[in-house]
Design a protein around this motif. Structure first.
Motif, mmCIF file in Angstrom:
data_model
loop_
_atom_site.group_PDB
_atom_site.id
_atom_site.type_symbol
_atom_site.label_atom_id
_atom_site.label_comp_id
_atom_site.label_asym_id
_atom_site.label_seq_id
_atom_site.Cartn_x
_atom_site.Cartn_y
_atom_site.Cartn_z
ATOM 1 N N SER A 505 33.314 49.475 43.280
ATOM 2 C CA SER A 505 33.013 50.692 44.469
ATOM 3 C C SER A 505 34.031 51.697 44.076
ATOM 4 O O SER A 505 33.636 52.910 44.161
ATOM 5 C CB SER A 505 33.225 49.890 45.698
ATOM 6 O OG SER A 505 32.198 49.263 46.135
ATOM 7 N N VAL A 506 35.155 51.279 43.656
ATOM 8 C CA VAL A 506 36.235 52.362 43.329
ATOM 9 C C VAL A 506 35.766 53.100 42.087
ATOM 10 O O VAL A 506 35.874 54.246 42.039
ATOM 11 C CB VAL A 506 37.622 51.888 43.344
ATOM 12 C CG1 VAL A 506 38.727 52.734 42.785
ATOM 13 C CG2 VAL A 506 38.288 51.283 44.657
ATOM 14 N N ARG A 507 35.279 52.294 41.062
ATOM 15 C CA ARG A 507 35.010 52.940 39.807
ATOM 16 C C ARG A 507 33.903 53.752 40.141
ATOM 17 O O ARG A 507 33.720 54.905 39.549
ATOM 18 C CB ARG A 507 34.615 51.844 38.943
ATOM 19 C CG ARG A 507 34.388 52.317 37.547
ATOM 20 C CD ARG A 507 33.903 51.031 36.503
ATOM 21 N NE ARG A 507 34.009 51.700 35.069
ATOM 22 C CZ ARG A 507 33.398 50.715 34.270
ATOM 23 N NH1 ARG A 507 32.653 49.585 34.355
ATOM 24 N NH2 ARG A 507 33.444 51.101 33.184
ATOM 25 N N PHE A 508 33.025 53.510 40.931
ATOM 26 C CA PHE A 508 31.945 54.433 41.587
ATOM 27 C C PHE A 508 32.031 55.753 41.967
ATOM 28 O O PHE A 508 31.432 56.531 41.857
ATOM 29 C CB PHE A 508 30.816 53.580 42.257
ATOM 30 C CG PHE A 508 29.439 54.216 42.547
ATOM 31 C CD1 PHE A 508 28.532 53.853 41.756
ATOM 32 C CD2 PHE A 508 29.205 55.101 43.907
ATOM 33 C CE1 PHE A 508 27.409 54.462 41.984
ATOM 34 C CE2 PHE A 508 27.977 55.701 43.782
ATOM 35 C CZ PHE A 508 26.951 55.542 42.731
ATOM 36 N N GLY A 509 33.347 55.956 42.613
ATOM 37 C CA GLY A 509 33.771 56.948 43.106
ATOM 38 C C GLY A 509 34.095 56.950 44.663
ATOM 39 O O GLY A 509 34.680 57.904 45.307
ATOM 40 N N PHE A 510 34.194 55.788 45.416
ATOM 41 C CA PHE A 510 34.519 55.627 46.868
ATOM 42 C C PHE A 510 35.959 55.504 46.724
ATOM 43 O O PHE A 510 36.480 54.678 45.861
ATOM 44 C CB PHE A 510 34.017 54.447 47.247
ATOM 45 C CG PHE A 510 32.468 54.577 47.647
ATOM 46 C CD1 PHE A 510 31.901 54.381 48.952
ATOM 47 C CD2 PHE A 510 31.453 54.905 46.998
ATOM 48 C CE1 PHE A 510 30.753 54.842 49.253
ATOM 49 C CE2 PHE A 510 30.306 55.077 47.260
ATOM 50 C CZ PHE A 510 29.937 54.766 48.271
ATOM 51 N N GLN A 511 36.800 56.736 47.554
ATOM 52 C CA GLN A 511 38.055 56.513 47.367
ATOM 53 C C GLN A 511 38.814 55.594 48.616
ATOM 54 O O GLN A 511 40.219 55.531 48.596
ATOM 55 C CB GLN A 511 38.574 58.195 47.802
ATOM 56 C CG GLN A 511 38.111 59.081 46.670
ATOM 57 C CD GLN A 511 38.577 58.870 45.265
ATOM 58 O OE1 GLN A 511 39.915 58.650 45.161
ATOM 59 N NE2 GLN A 511 38.040 58.320 44.308
ATOM 60 N N ARG A 512 38.209 55.176 49.346
ATOM 61 C CA ARG A 512 38.827 54.295 50.632
ATOM 62 C C ARG A 512 38.034 53.292 51.009
ATOM 63 O O ARG A 512 36.672 53.542 51.567
ATOM 64 C CB ARG A 512 38.932 55.169 51.868
ATOM 65 C CG ARG A 512 40.146 56.283 51.556
ATOM 66 C CD ARG A 512 40.540 56.987 52.953
ATOM 67 N NE ARG A 512 39.426 57.472 53.793
ATOM 68 C CZ ARG A 512 38.838 58.819 53.411
ATOM 69 N NH1 ARG A 512 39.001 59.324 52.261
ATOM 70 N NH2 ARG A 512 37.708 58.897 54.104
ATOM 71 N N VAL A 513 38.063 52.047 50.794
ATOM 72 C CA VAL A 513 37.343 50.994 50.672
ATOM 73 C C VAL A 513 37.823 50.201 51.655
ATOM 74 O O VAL A 513 39.192 49.418 51.095
ATOM 75 C CB VAL A 513 36.756 50.422 49.453
ATOM 76 C CG1 VAL A 513 35.961 49.124 49.878
ATOM 77 C CG2 VAL A 513 36.069 51.152 48.456
ATOM 78 N N LEU A 514 37.593 49.545 52.854
ATOM 79 C CA LEU A 514 38.133 48.716 53.629
ATOM 80 C C LEU A 514 37.581 47.438 53.287
ATOM 81 O O LEU A 514 36.451 47.163 53.407
ATOM 82 C CB LEU A 514 37.809 48.991 54.959
ATOM 83 C CG LEU A 514 38.178 47.830 56.275
ATOM 84 C CD1 LEU A 514 39.574 47.857 56.114
ATOM 85 C CD2 LEU A 514 37.607 48.354 57.651
ATOM 86 N N CYS A 515 38.176 46.352 53.019
ATOM 87 C CA CYS A 515 37.864 44.861 52.998
ATOM 88 C C CYS A 515 38.567 43.985 54.008
ATOM 89 O O CYS A 515 39.961 44.047 53.919
ATOM 90 C CB CYS A 515 38.194 44.426 51.657
ATOM 91 S SG CYS A 515 37.560 42.623 51.290
ATOM 92 N N ILE A 516 37.808 43.453 54.620
ATOM 93 C CA ILE A 516 38.181 42.217 55.698
ATOM 94 C C ILE A 516 37.800 40.943 55.171
ATOM 95 O O ILE A 516 36.459 40.680 54.839
ATOM 96 C CB ILE A 516 37.730 42.356 57.276
ATOM 97 C CG1 ILE A 516 38.139 43.889 57.765
ATOM 98 C CG2 ILE A 516 38.266 41.407 57.984
ATOM 99 C CD1 ILE A 516 37.827 44.186 58.829
ATOM 100 N N PHE A 517 38.738 40.010 54.588
ATOM 101 C CA PHE A 517 38.534 38.955 54.176
ATOM 102 C C PHE A 517 38.650 37.839 55.004
ATOM 103 O O PHE A 517 39.939 37.717 55.305
ATOM 104 C CB PHE A 517 39.068 38.699 52.852
ATOM 105 C CG PHE A 517 38.548 37.729 51.949
ATOM 106 C CD1 PHE A 517 37.905 37.941 50.739
ATOM 107 C CD2 PHE A 517 38.786 36.049 52.054
ATOM 108 C CE1 PHE A 517 37.216 36.777 49.769
ATOM 109 C CE2 PHE A 517 38.110 35.368 51.375
ATOM 110 C CZ PHE A 517 37.621 35.633 50.227
ATOM 111 N N VAL A 518 37.788 37.067 55.333
ATOM 112 C CA VAL A 518 38.125 35.903 56.288
ATOM 113 C C VAL A 518 38.040 34.746 55.571
ATOM 114 O O VAL A 518 37.010 33.963 55.067
ATOM 115 C CB VAL A 518 36.939 35.794 57.450
ATOM 116 C CG1 VAL A 518 37.021 34.648 58.330
ATOM 117 C CG2 VAL A 518 37.118 37.024 58.146
#
Length: 681
Positions: A505-518
């Motif tokens: 996603s970051v490589r694609f160009g998204f600058q802020r990715v929120l990840c919530i891992f349970v």
């Protein structure tokens, strides 16, 4: 689950109008309705709604709330001439009669009740009634503040009587205090009434002591009246969201309403001459999204105020788009509530501590009446007629706001992706999902290798892991290209899939990715550059990784009843997420999860307000029951029903408080206490 959104509009309600010059009442014009409806048509929203015709409210229905004397006075105005109408109007504070006012007011009542019937009968899931005259100021025996009959109060009594409801939530986001609604229900524990309003230490109309935060209800109704006073003008998106996170939503989830009714005034929006606030139209999409999570989605939105026609009409459209299930626009502006807003929020929490379980362990002892009536803040003139002169000179300002909104709406509106929820059927288990989703073709081995070669080699070291990525990458690709709103993927190696998804996603160009891992996470992605914010929800602290601004470990084991997690979501996760403002949200459920299905569903339901509703779900493939619940949330089901609320333990409350104290300077939406020295005013 009921589907569809009702829209109720009757052009006859535009015939109620002022026949003489009155600077106070002159802003309540018929165009408030017609311009809103016209804008809905321009956005092609009217044709997507279920048309429900208005009807006149009956005498018996109006008498559920109002006195027979009040009804007879209103009825008598139908045959009066202009001079007589002016005289009887003068008996009330800021109200005017027209020969058709009585008929319009009965239509407003009837339209509201028709909406309640449509929602409660399951004909539609939710809806909006565009009505005039508005209602929330009118009292049992008096018209007041442009309002003749209290549409929302009548609707609540009607719903209790006809459908046997025992818990109704009224959310009043108009910029004026709905004192009429408060008076009607202040001793009634079956109605939870929440109002925020411009107050300025009792100097703004209606200038009542009982509009302050310490008016919590009377008798059995104590604790069921929530007033959040705004003590200065200029409140914006972050102030309104903070009020929801730290006051309204926790109370609402604990109250567990069977129906939500919104007194939907848009004079709390930017450009309004009454409110003088700075909230932009998309904030009403977010507020609407949140209240849609309550009462199994049973929501009736009723128009109240709003006097800047462009701001009003755009805000109405944002509300209706959200009711229809469209993705929620990105919120704009700095995500940090001002000091005055935080003081008001904390005062409300202190005033209600004894009445609500979710507040039982809150430390409010340090409060020494934070709104000590200091007159350091700029005050508005409490007399609306004197205010009028400044409004006249501010016509240029109104035009500026209109131009701003023209550009602003073009910037925030975006095409709705053709696919709502994408998935693949690689495991042959999609037929078990309870809702229709769109199938995409998974990538084959050659495509995966071409994509993964080199860039992900350090993560994908085994061929079996490589093959498991075909489904995940196909779905993620649709979301990244904005061809799908959201998606859900099964994975035998959740941690690996998430690590690849985040880097991709970051490589694609998204600058802020929120990840919530349970659950347990084997691979912790690099978060040092700020392009990924990781919130890891697990039973025990992850070894070898220290907390930082962009890696936060939340140690939480859901209780046996499974309904204490919303205090963590509302008190910490949601404020942090809104502070970060991601372009994409990834929520993953891995092995040894410490949350139940309800808690996981709550995350998906509430976080869809972020990132233009782009959510990617990655679920360990042994969790078909989780897949089913997540799929329901992604296609638009409201948050799950939690049952009787059991508050979190003091230990859990302390965990949230420690995290809030640690991170509130970095993630400013966490601020709900002035104890720790907030520098922004």
């Amino acid at each position: 689950m009921a589907s569809g959104t009702a829209l109720i509009y009757d052009e006859e309600m535009t015939t109620h109008k002022l026949l003489w010059s009155d600077p106070v009442c002159g802003i309540e014009v018929p165009e408030r309705l017609s311009s809103s409806y016209d804008q809905l048509k321009r956005y092609h929203l009217v044709e997507r709604c279920v048309h429900v015709p208005a009807r006149e409210g009956s005498k018996e229905e109006i008498l559920l709330v109002h006195s027979s004397e009040h009804l007879e006075v209103a009825k008598s105005t139908q045959t009066m001439n202009e001079e007589e109408l002016k005289k009887v109007s003068g008996n009330y504070d800021a109200f005017f009669f027209h020969p058709n006012t009585y008929r319009c007011a009965r239509l407003a009542v009837g339209a509201t009740l028709e909406l309640v019937d449509a929602v409660m009968s399951g004909k539609v899931r939710n809806g909006m009634a565009l009505v005039r005259p508005p209602g929330h100021h009118s009292q049992r025996n008096a018209a007041n503040g442009f309002c003749l009959f209290n549409n929302v109060a009548i609707a609540a009594e009607y719903a209790k009587l006809k459908y046997g409801l025992q818990r109704i939530l009224i959310v009043d986001w108009d910029v004026h205090h709905g004192q009429g609604t408060q008076y009607i229900f202040e001793e009634d524990p079956s109605v939870l009434y929440f109002s925020w309003h411009r107050y300025e230490h009792q100097e703004f109309w209606p200038s009542l002591k009982e509009s302050d935060y310490d008016a919590v209800g009377l008798g059995k109704g104590r604790g069921f009246n929530i007033n959040l006073p705004w003590n200065k003008v200029g409140m914006g998106n972050s102030d309104y969201l903070a009020a929801f996170f730290h006051v309204l939503l926790p109370m609402a989830f604990e109250f567990d309403p069977e129906l939500v009714i919104v007194s939907s005034g848009y004079d709390s929006g930017i450009g309004d001459p009454e409110g003088q606030m700075n909230a932009t139209p998309e904030v009403f999409a977010h507020l609407t999204h949140f209240v849609m999570q309550l009462a199994n989605g049973k929501l009736c939105v009723i128009l109240e105020g709003g006097y800047h026609l462009k701001s009003l009409s755009e805000s109405v459209c944002m509300t209706v788009k959200t009711l229809l299930g469209d993705p929620v626009p990105q919120i704009t502006g700095e995500m940090a509530p001002c000091l005055s807003a935080v003081e008001s929020i904390q005062n409300v929490r202190a005033a209600h501590k004894r009445y609500w379980k979710w507040l039982m362990y809150e430390d409010t002892s340090f409060l020494q009446n934070l709104s000590t009536k200091s007159h350091l803040l700029k005050k508005a003139n409490p007399n609306p007629s004197i205010e009028h002169e400044s409004k006249i000179t501010n016509k240029d300002e109104a035009v500026k706001v209109e131009r701003f909104l023209e550009l602003h709406m073009k910037n925030i509106l975006f095409p709705v992706p053709p696919i709502k929820t994408a998935t693949t059927d690689s495991k042959g288990s999609v037929h078990l999902l309870p809702v229709p989703v769109h199938f995409v073709k998974e990538m084959d081995k050659t495509e995966i290798k071409a994509l993964v070669s080199g860039f992900y080699a350090d993560i994908v070291k085994e061929d079996k892991n490589l093959l498991s990525l075909g489904s995940m990458l196909a779905i993620l690709d649709k979301i990244l290209k904005k061809e799908a709103c959201n998606g859900i993927a099964e994975s035998p190696t959740c941690s690996v899939s998430v690590a690849v998804a985040l880097r991709h996603s970051v490589r694609f160009g998204f600058q802020r990715v929120l990840c919530i891992f349970v659950g347990d996470m084997e691979i912790i992605p690099n978060t040092e550059d700020g392009k990924i914010l990781m919130i890891h929800i697990c039973e025990k602290e992850q070894s070898g990784k220290t907390r930082s601004k962009h890696y936060i470990s939340l140690n939480w084991k859901e209780d046996a009843e499974g309904n204490d997690f919303f205090s963590a979501v509302l008190g910490f996760i949601l404020p942090v997420a809104y502070s970060y403002q991601p372009n994409l949200t990834v929520i993953a459920v891995g092995p040894n999860r410490s949350l139940g299905i309800n808690g996981i569903s709550l995350l998906f339901s509430l976080l869809q307000g972020l990132a233009e509703s782009r959510i990617f779900a990655v679920i360990e493939d042994t969790e078909i029951n989780v897949m089913q619940s997540v799929a329901k949330a992604l296609v638009g089901a409201s948050a799950p029903h939690f049952g009787v609320y059991v508050p979190p333990t003091q230990e859990k409350v302390n965990k949230i408080k420690i995290l809030r104290d640690q991170f509130q300077q970095e993630w400013r939406m966490l601020q709900c206490s002035v104890k720790d020295g907030i520098s922004r005013n």
